[in-house]
Motif scaffolding. Structure first.
Motif, PDB file in Angstrom:
ATOM      1  N   GLN A 220       0.779  -1.233   0.000  1.00  0.00           N
ATOM      2  CA  GLN A 220       0.000   0.000   0.000  1.00  0.00           C
ATOM      3  C   GLN A 220       0.808   1.280   0.000  1.00  0.00           C
ATOM      4  O   GLN A 220       0.252   2.353  -0.257  1.00  0.00           O
ATOM      5  N   ILE A 314       0.002   4.833  -5.483  1.00  0.00           N
ATOM      6  CA  ILE A 314      -0.864   3.816  -4.879  1.00  0.00           C
ATOM      7  C   ILE A 314      -1.248   4.234  -3.459  1.00  0.00           C
ATOM      8  O   ILE A 314      -2.411   4.111  -3.061  1.00  0.00           O
ATOM      9  N   HIS A 317      -3.870   6.891  -3.697  1.00  0.00           N
ATOM     10  CA  HIS A 317      -5.155   6.336  -4.110  1.00  0.00           C
ATOM     11  C   HIS A 317      -5.822   5.590  -2.960  1.00  0.00           C
ATOM     12  O   HIS A 317      -7.031   5.737  -2.732  1.00  0.00           O
ATOM     13  N   GLU A 318      -5.031   4.803  -2.233  1.00  0.00           N
ATOM     14  CA  GLU A 318      -5.576   4.073  -1.092  1.00  0.00           C
ATOM     15  C   GLU A 318      -6.158   5.044  -0.059  1.00  0.00           C
ATOM     16  O   GLU A 318      -7.225   4.789   0.514  1.00  0.00           O
ATOM     17  N   LEU A 399      -5.192  -0.784  -5.497  1.00  0.00           N
ATOM     18  CA  LEU A 399      -4.930   0.182  -6.559  1.00  0.00           C
ATOM     19  C   LEU A 399      -5.976   0.162  -7.664  1.00  0.00           C
ATOM     20  O   LEU A 399      -6.132   1.145  -8.388  1.00  0.00           O
TER      21      LEU A 399
END
Length: 423
Positions: A220, A314, A317-318, A399
């Motif tokens: 992550q 990523i 986005h998480e 993702l």
């Protein structure tokens, strides 16, 4: 969130399983990535190509295929080392999963005879091992076994009501008797992101060795083993868009050099006589027998893929998709989220309770709507006990997760309330 949609569409196109429809023609909404992630086509193709064109044993066969297999296997080690910024490829050990990696550490520490001034040595009575109450069973049971066998004492850091580590008594918990501190970076149940570097600095000041379960953090966020403070760090391949059957243990060379072998067999030896054996150097000292070759090759392709996407992207986005999910879940009457409610303090796994409905029933109804989540104790029973919860439902993004999929989760949870006729 809208600015991510174009990129998300391209990323999702890399994962063939996301095109599936489920029973009733419903599209798959996969929200179980903390359990196992889906695999991009490049990982699948790389593994198939290896089996079709380069299959042979490594470090043994004296022919062209053997050389190709060995090169592919060691190139995968190089890719993993680069992905976590390891100082040396030799510090990357392939295991079958994170559980084996953590068991390797706990067992070899029990057998070690090194100088404790270098923070490696056999444990005994009066020594202490410190873990946390939010650990996955894989980072609890090996330490229970170690302390039972050696007479050392197992202690743990408790949790606050918000699902974070209670560090109010950390100076008492980390003391001159502490030999090992082992903790998760990101909780697989609560989603909590722990202050690993802060705790590692305290542990090192007390002369303790620091072990980090990075199974939820490596997928992550950017992870730099030179900067995080860990002496040893474990993660598993199937959560980083790689295959099952492959895990990684990274360790500082000076620590790994002092640890004895974990398993005996081929490849981990220097020489063998009937009277005694001498052992290969790292990493091969810890890789007995034929390793998971094609799985390692697949893992190499997986971390290379994540590197191309960008781990900082990523992570962002998480954070965004988790914040969006927390907002949606807050609208559902009778639903309680376990763990921090601030998305900046947690990863993508969100465990929750729905009043009046067993988590297994929640998961089954969601599945009937095409939404895949996990239900149970998530191999974190002590953390559930801390919050007086037997089990929970967990939705976890990655993702490839879209806002529309979170909307589908919220709709399916509202349908669940209607299905069970909740007021």
């Amino acid at each position: 969130m809208e600015g991510l949609l174009g990129e998300l569409e391209m990323i999702r196109a890399d994962f063939p399983i996301l095109e599936r429809t489920m029973v009733g023609g419903l599209p798959l909404v996969y929200l179980d990535s903390a359990n196992t992630s889906q695999k991009p086509q490049v990982v699948i193709d790389t593994m198939v190509d290896h089996l079709e064109r380069h299959n042979a044993n490594v470090a043994r066969a004296m022919h062209q295929l053997g050389a190709e297999a060995s090169e592919a296997f060691e190139t995968a080690r190089d890719k993993v080392a680069a992905f976590i910024n390891a100082p040396s490829r030799d510090e990357v050990i392939f295991t079958k999963n994170a559980s084996e990696a953590l068991n390797l550490v706990a067992n070899t520490l029990a057998w070690a005879k090194g100088d404790w001034s270098d923070r490696v040595g056999a444990l005994g009575e009066g020594d202490e091992v410190l873990i946390t109450e939010m650990e996955h069973h894989s980072n609890i049971v090996p330490w229970q076994l170690l302390t039972e066998r050696t007479g050392a004492t197992l202690r743990w850091i408790g949790l606050t009501d918000s699902g974070e580590l209670d560090l109010s008594n950390i100076d008492e918990l980390i003391n001159e008797r502490t030999r090992v501190v082992s903790l998760t970076w990101v909780s697989n149940m609560l989603g909590t992101i722990n202050p690993v570097r802060e705790i590692a600095d305290r542990a090192h000041a007390a002369g303790a060795l620091v072990v980090v379960d990075a199974s939820q953090s490596v997928p992550q966020m950017p992870v730099d083993v030179r900067e995080c403070g860990a002496d040893l760090l474990a993660f598993t391949g199937h959560k980083v868009v790689g295959p099952t059957g492959i895990g990684v243990l990274w360790g500082r060379r000076e620590v790994l050099d002092q640890l004895p072998p974990f398993l005996g067999g081929g490849e981990m030896i220097e020489t063998v006589t009937m009277e005694r054996s001498t052992y290969a150097g790292i990493p091969h000292k810890f890789e007995a027998g034929t390793p998971p070759i094609v799985e390692a090759v697949g893992l190499g392709a997986a971390v290379e893929y994540l590197g191309h996407v960008g781990m900082a992207a990523i992570r962002d986005h998480e954070h965004a998709i988790t914040a969006y999910a927390l907002e949606g879940l807050a609208t559902i009457k009778g639903l309680t989220v376990l763990g921090p409610l601030d998305a900046s303090r947690r990863g993508g796994a969100i465990s929750f309770e729905l009043d009046g409905v067993h988590p297994h029933d929640v998961a089954q109804v969601l599945d009937s709507r095409g939404v895949a989540v996990r239900a149970g104790h998530h191999c974190a029973k002590p953390a559930h006990k801390r919050f007086d919860v037997q089990s929970s439902t967990r939705a976890s993004s990655y993702l490839y997760t879209t806002p529309a999929e979170i909307d589908a989760l919220i709709e399916a949870l509202n349908y669940t309330r209607s299905y069970f006729k909740l007021g």
